[in-house]
Motif scaffolding. Structure first.
Motif, PDB file in Angstrom:
ATOM      1  N   LYS A 157       9.391   0.890  -7.818  1.00 27.82           N
ATOM      2  CA  LYS A 157       7.949   1.025  -7.618  1.00 27.82           C
ATOM      3  C   LYS A 157       7.239   1.420  -8.914  1.00 27.82           C
ATOM      4  O   LYS A 157       6.088   1.045  -9.133  1.00 27.82           O
ATOM      5  CB  LYS A 157       7.664   2.042  -6.514  1.00 27.82           C
ATOM      6  N   LYS A 158       7.914   2.191  -9.771  1.00 28.09           N
ATOM      7  CA  LYS A 158       7.325   2.567 -11.051  1.00 28.09           C
ATOM      8  C   LYS A 158       7.061   1.335 -11.903  1.00 28.09           C
ATOM      9  O   LYS A 158       6.010   1.205 -12.539  1.00 28.09           O
ATOM     10  CB  LYS A 158       8.272   3.527 -11.788  1.00 28.09           C
ATOM     11  N   LEU A 159       8.006   0.409 -11.909  1.00 31.16           N
ATOM     12  CA  LEU A 159       7.864  -0.812 -12.713  1.00 31.16           C
ATOM     13  C   LEU A 159       6.908  -1.823 -12.077  1.00 31.16           C
ATOM     14  O   LEU A 159       6.086  -2.417 -12.766  1.00 31.16           O
ATOM     15  CB  LEU A 159       9.232  -1.469 -12.907  1.00 31.16           C
ATOM     16  N   PHE A 160       7.033  -2.013 -10.770  1.00 26.97           N
ATOM     17  CA  PHE A 160       6.369  -3.148 -10.141  1.00 26.97           C
ATOM     18  C   PHE A 160       5.363  -2.794  -9.046  1.00 26.97           C
ATOM     19  O   PHE A 160       4.689  -3.680  -8.529  1.00 26.97           O
ATOM     20  CB  PHE A 160       7.418  -4.084  -9.533  1.00 26.97           C
ATOM     21  N   GLY A 161       5.258  -1.526  -8.683  1.00 26.96           N
ATOM     22  CA  GLY A 161       4.413  -1.182  -7.544  1.00 26.96           C
ATOM     23  C   GLY A 161       3.197  -0.338  -7.857  1.00 26.96           C
ATOM     24  O   GLY A 161       2.552   0.175  -6.946  1.00 26.96           O
ATOM     25  N   GLU A 162       2.874  -0.188  -9.141  1.00 24.16           N
ATOM     26  CA  GLU A 162       1.707   0.614  -9.515  1.00 24.16           C
ATOM     27  C   GLU A 162       0.605  -0.270 -10.077  1.00 24.16           C
ATOM     28  O   GLU A 162       0.870  -1.241 -10.783  1.00 24.16           O
ATOM     29  CB  GLU A 162       2.102   1.669 -10.561  1.00 24.16           C
ATOM     30  N   GLU A 163      -0.620   0.085  -9.764  1.00 21.74           N
ATOM     31  CA  GLU A 163      -1.772  -0.693 -10.210  1.00 21.74           C
ATOM     32  C   GLU A 163      -1.795  -0.837 -11.726  1.00 21.74           C
ATOM     33  O   GLU A 163      -2.101  -1.900 -12.270  1.00 21.74           O
ATOM     34  CB  GLU A 163      -3.061  -0.016  -9.721  1.00 21.74           C
ATOM     35  N   ALA A 164      -1.437   0.232 -12.431  1.00 24.11           N
ATOM     36  CA  ALA A 164      -1.483   0.215 -13.898  1.00 24.11           C
ATOM     37  C   ALA A 164      -0.464  -0.740 -14.504  1.00 24.11           C
ATOM     38  O   ALA A 164      -0.601  -1.146 -15.662  1.00 24.11           O
ATOM     39  CB  ALA A 164      -1.252   1.625 -14.437  1.00 24.11           C
ATOM     40  N   ASN A 165       0.552  -1.095 -13.719  1.00 29.90           N
ATOM     41  CA  ASN A 165       1.615  -1.957 -14.242  1.00 29.90           C
ATOM     42  C   ASN A 165       1.651  -3.324 -13.572  1.00 29.90           C
ATOM     43  O   ASN A 165       2.660  -4.023 -13.650  1.00 29.90           O
ATOM     44  CB  ASN A 165       2.981  -1.273 -14.048  1.00 29.90           C
ATOM     45  N   ALA A 225      -3.141 -15.324 -11.252  1.00 31.94           N
ATOM     46  CA  ALA A 225      -4.200 -14.856 -12.140  1.00 31.94           C
ATOM     47  C   ALA A 225      -4.461 -13.373 -11.915  1.00 31.94           C
ATOM     48  O   ALA A 225      -4.730 -12.622 -12.852  1.00 31.94           O
ATOM     49  CB  ALA A 225      -5.483 -15.662 -11.900  1.00 31.94           C
ATOM     50  N   ASP A 226      -4.366 -12.928 -10.658  1.00 35.07           N
ATOM     51  CA  ASP A 226      -4.597 -11.528 -10.324  1.00 35.07           C
ATOM     52  C   ASP A 226      -3.900 -11.236  -9.006  1.00 35.07           C
ATOM     53  O   ASP A 226      -3.584 -12.145  -8.229  1.00 35.07           O
ATOM     54  CB  ASP A 226      -6.097 -11.235 -10.202  1.00 35.07           C
ATOM     55  N   LEU A 227      -3.657  -9.966  -8.745  1.00 36.89           N
ATOM     56  CA  LEU A 227      -3.040  -9.580  -7.480  1.00 36.89           C
ATOM     57  C   LEU A 227      -3.502  -8.194  -7.097  1.00 36.89           C
ATOM     58  O   LEU A 227      -4.020  -7.431  -7.912  1.00 36.89           O
ATOM     59  CB  LEU A 227      -1.506  -9.638  -7.580  1.00 36.89           C
ATOM     60  N   ASN A 228      -3.327  -7.857  -5.819  1.00 40.80           N
ATOM     61  CA  ASN A 228      -3.566  -6.502  -5.354  1.00 40.80           C
ATOM     62  C   ASN A 228      -2.540  -6.159  -4.294  1.00 40.80           C
ATOM     63  O   ASN A 228      -2.018  -7.027  -3.598  1.00 40.80           O
ATOM     64  CB  ASN A 228      -5.002  -6.310  -4.838  1.00 40.80           C
ATOM     65  N   PHE A 229      -2.219  -4.872  -4.214  1.00 39.48           N
ATOM     66  CA  PHE A 229      -1.212  -4.396  -3.274  1.00 39.48           C
ATOM     67  C   PHE A 229      -1.881  -4.001  -1.966  1.00 39.48           C
ATOM     68  O   PHE A 229      -2.937  -3.392  -1.963  1.00 39.48           O
ATOM     69  CB  PHE A 229      -0.493  -3.162  -3.829  1.00 39.48           C
ATOM     70  N   ARG A 230      -1.223  -4.336  -0.880  1.00 44.61           N
ATOM     71  CA  ARG A 230      -1.678  -3.845   0.406  1.00 44.61           C
ATOM     72  C   ARG A 230      -0.977  -2.533   0.685  1.00 44.61           C
ATOM     73  O   ARG A 230       0.220  -2.391   0.410  1.00 44.61           O
ATOM     74  CB  ARG A 230      -1.345  -4.841   1.519  1.00 44.61           C
ATOM     75  N   ASN A 231      -1.702  -1.570   1.221  1.00 40.04           N
ATOM     76  CA  ASN A 231      -1.115  -0.263   1.505  1.00 40.04           C
ATOM     77  C   ASN A 231      -0.274  -0.343   2.777  1.00 40.04           C
ATOM     78  O   ASN A 231      -0.790  -0.272   3.884  1.00 40.04           O
ATOM     79  CB  ASN A 231      -2.222   0.789   1.666  1.00 40.04           C
ATOM     80  N   HIS A 247      -1.026  -9.404  -2.394  1.00 37.57           N
ATOM     81  CA  HIS A 247      -1.985 -10.474  -2.183  1.00 37.57           C
ATOM     82  C   HIS A 247      -2.412 -11.032  -3.541  1.00 37.57           C
ATOM     83  O   HIS A 247      -2.920 -10.296  -4.387  1.00 37.57           O
ATOM     84  CB  HIS A 247      -3.185  -9.958  -1.382  1.00 37.57           C
ATOM     85  N   CYS A 248      -2.180 -12.320  -3.727  1.00 38.71           N
ATOM     86  CA  CYS A 248      -2.340 -12.930  -5.040  1.00 38.71           C
ATOM     87  C   CYS A 248      -3.457 -13.972  -5.056  1.00 38.71           C
ATOM     88  O   CYS A 248      -3.734 -14.622  -4.057  1.00 38.71           O
ATOM     89  CB  CYS A 248      -1.033 -13.614  -5.460  1.00 38.71           C
ATOM     90  N   LYS A 249      -4.043 -14.118  -6.234  1.00 44.19           N
ATOM     91  CA  LYS A 249      -5.005 -15.194  -6.476  1.00 44.19           C
ATOM     92  C   LYS A 249      -4.425 -16.081  -7.562  1.00 44.19           C
ATOM     93  O   LYS A 249      -4.116 -15.625  -8.659  1.00 44.19           O
ATOM     94  CB  LYS A 249      -6.357 -14.629  -6.929  1.00 44.19           C
ATOM     95  N   TYR A 261      10.439 -10.076   8.455  1.00 49.74           N
ATOM     96  CA  TYR A 261       9.398  -9.482   7.626  1.00 49.74           C
ATOM     97  C   TYR A 261       8.248 -10.463   7.355  1.00 49.74           C
ATOM     98  O   TYR A 261       7.094 -10.058   7.258  1.00 49.74           O
ATOM     99  CB  TYR A 261       9.976  -9.000   6.297  1.00 49.74           C
ATOM    100  N   VAL A 262       8.566 -11.751   7.199  1.00 49.70           N
ATOM    101  CA  VAL A 262       7.484 -12.690   6.877  1.00 49.70           C
ATOM    102  C   VAL A 262       6.597 -12.968   8.085  1.00 49.70           C
ATOM    103  O   VAL A 262       5.530 -13.561   7.940  1.00 49.70           O
ATOM    104  CB  VAL A 262       8.006 -14.024   6.302  1.00 49.70           C
ATOM    105  N   THR A 263       7.014 -12.520   9.272  1.00 46.10           N
ATOM    106  CA  THR A 263       6.114 -12.690  10.420  1.00 46.10           C
ATOM    107  C   THR A 263       4.899 -11.783  10.317  1.00 46.10           C
ATOM    108  O   THR A 263       3.859 -12.077  10.911  1.00 46.10           O
ATOM    109  CB  THR A 263       6.850 -12.416  11.749  1.00 46.10           C
ATOM    110  N   PHE A 264       5.007 -10.690   9.558  1.00 44.90           N
ATOM    111  CA  PHE A 264       3.868  -9.775   9.415  1.00 44.90           C
ATOM    112  C   PHE A 264       2.695 -10.445   8.692  1.00 44.90           C
ATOM    113  O   PHE A 264       1.583 -10.468   9.218  1.00 44.90           O
ATOM    114  CB  PHE A 264       4.299  -8.496   8.689  1.00 44.90           C
ATOM    115  N   PRO A 265       2.894 -10.963   7.461  1.00 41.35           N
ATOM    116  CA  PRO A 265       1.747 -11.601   6.798  1.00 41.35           C
ATOM    117  C   PRO A 265       1.294 -12.887   7.493  1.00 41.35           C
ATOM    118  O   PRO A 265       0.140 -13.286   7.330  1.00 41.35           O
ATOM    119  CB  PRO A 265       2.263 -11.901   5.386  1.00 41.35           C
TER     120      PRO A 265
END
Length: 280
Positions: A14-22, A41-47, A65-67, A93-97
């Motif tokens: 999560k430190k490498l791949f799960g933080e907004e700053a990274n 081009a951009d992405l955001n994490f769902r909580n 969630h990616c653009k 797991y993929v049934t959730f999204p």
């Protein structure tokens, strides 16, 4: 003491791949896996903490969630986990999204594409698949033609990645080499001495963690070691049990003790003991 975090711990991953700053690290890594039309081009994490269903399970998954560069939206489910019924869980797991895209009122069922990406520090158990470091899966028909282009699975069995530094050819190779060997590095290798990896190494430095973060990481690391030890013990036990079964069959087939010893590595004394037990 290692200089860098173990990326297979929950904290390290999560430190490498799960933080907004990274998230630039995650974008660069995922773009090596995704096709040209879905470069991010951009992405955001769902909580995921806010998801009611199986919240404890869902903490092992990033909903990203990616653009795309083209403007299209799509979803990446990213997992780092060692679990029983791994394939079943991946499909579940993929049934959730998929379900979460349902709209109230009239809806034409149009879905955004979904990619399930799993970075695994273990090999799942089918013998034929153990030979595949990377496995890209999509829905295809009986002729192998793509049936549906909105659901893709990408599995990376990291223990099967064995390239050395002088064998790295692509950016994807470099990311895999980084993840596989991060904890053992004491400096940045020349081949990874470029801006995106410089940031990744800086992010992963243990010296940069606060006392609270260090405590969380060390607890994670102990859990990881315990899990690895339990799995290795179970595998060794299974191997030994398999050797015993083979030896028993060879005894019943008339093989002599020395030949059985050569085939199974069991001691001759132990083989004689098995032979005596089978005569009873």
């Amino acid at each position: 003491m290692a200089k860098y975090i173990n990326p297979y711990t929950d904290f390290g991953f999560k430190k490498l791949f799960g933080e907004e700053a990274n998230k630039d690290l995650l974008i660069d890594f995922l773009n090596q896996l995704l096709p040209a039309h879905h470069q991010i081009a951009d992405l955001n994490f769902r909580n995921v903490e806010n998801l009611a269903d199986l919240s404890a399970e869902r903490k092992a998954i990033f909903d990203i969630h990616c653009k795309a560069l083209s403007g299209e939206r799509f979803i990446v489910e990213m997992q780092k986990a060692k679990v029983k019924y791994f394939k079943d869980r991946s499909l579940f797991y993929v049934t959730f999204p998929i379900r979460d895209q349902a709209q109230t009122g009239e809806w034409n069922f149009r879905l955004e594409p979904i990619y399930f990406v799993a970075v695994l520090d273990f090999e799942y158990d089918e013998a034929e698949e153990k030979r595949k470091f990377r496995r890209d899966v999509a829905l295809k028909d009986q002729d192998g033609d793509l049936f549906f282009d909105k659901l893709h699975f990408k599995f990376l069995q990291m223990p099967l990645f064995n390239k050395k530094e002088n064998e790295l050819e692509t950016k994807f190779d470099k990311w895999c080499y980084f993840l596989k060997n991060l904890e053992s590095f004491d400096h940045i290798p020349n081949i990874l001495n470029e801006p995106i990896f410089q940031k990744a190494f800086e992010t992963a430095e243990l010296a940069g963690l606060s006392a609270e973060q260090r405590a969380i990481y060390e607890e994670n690391l102990i859990q990881y070691w315990g899990m690895k030890s339990a799995i290795e013990t179970a595998m060794e036990t299974a191997v030994e049990e398999n050797k015993v079964e083979i030896a028993k069959r060879m005894i019943l087939a008339g093989s002599d003790d020395n030949f059985i010893n050569q085939m199974t590595d069991l001691s001759v004394d132990y083989i004689k003991k098995l032979r005596a037990e089978l005569k009873k």
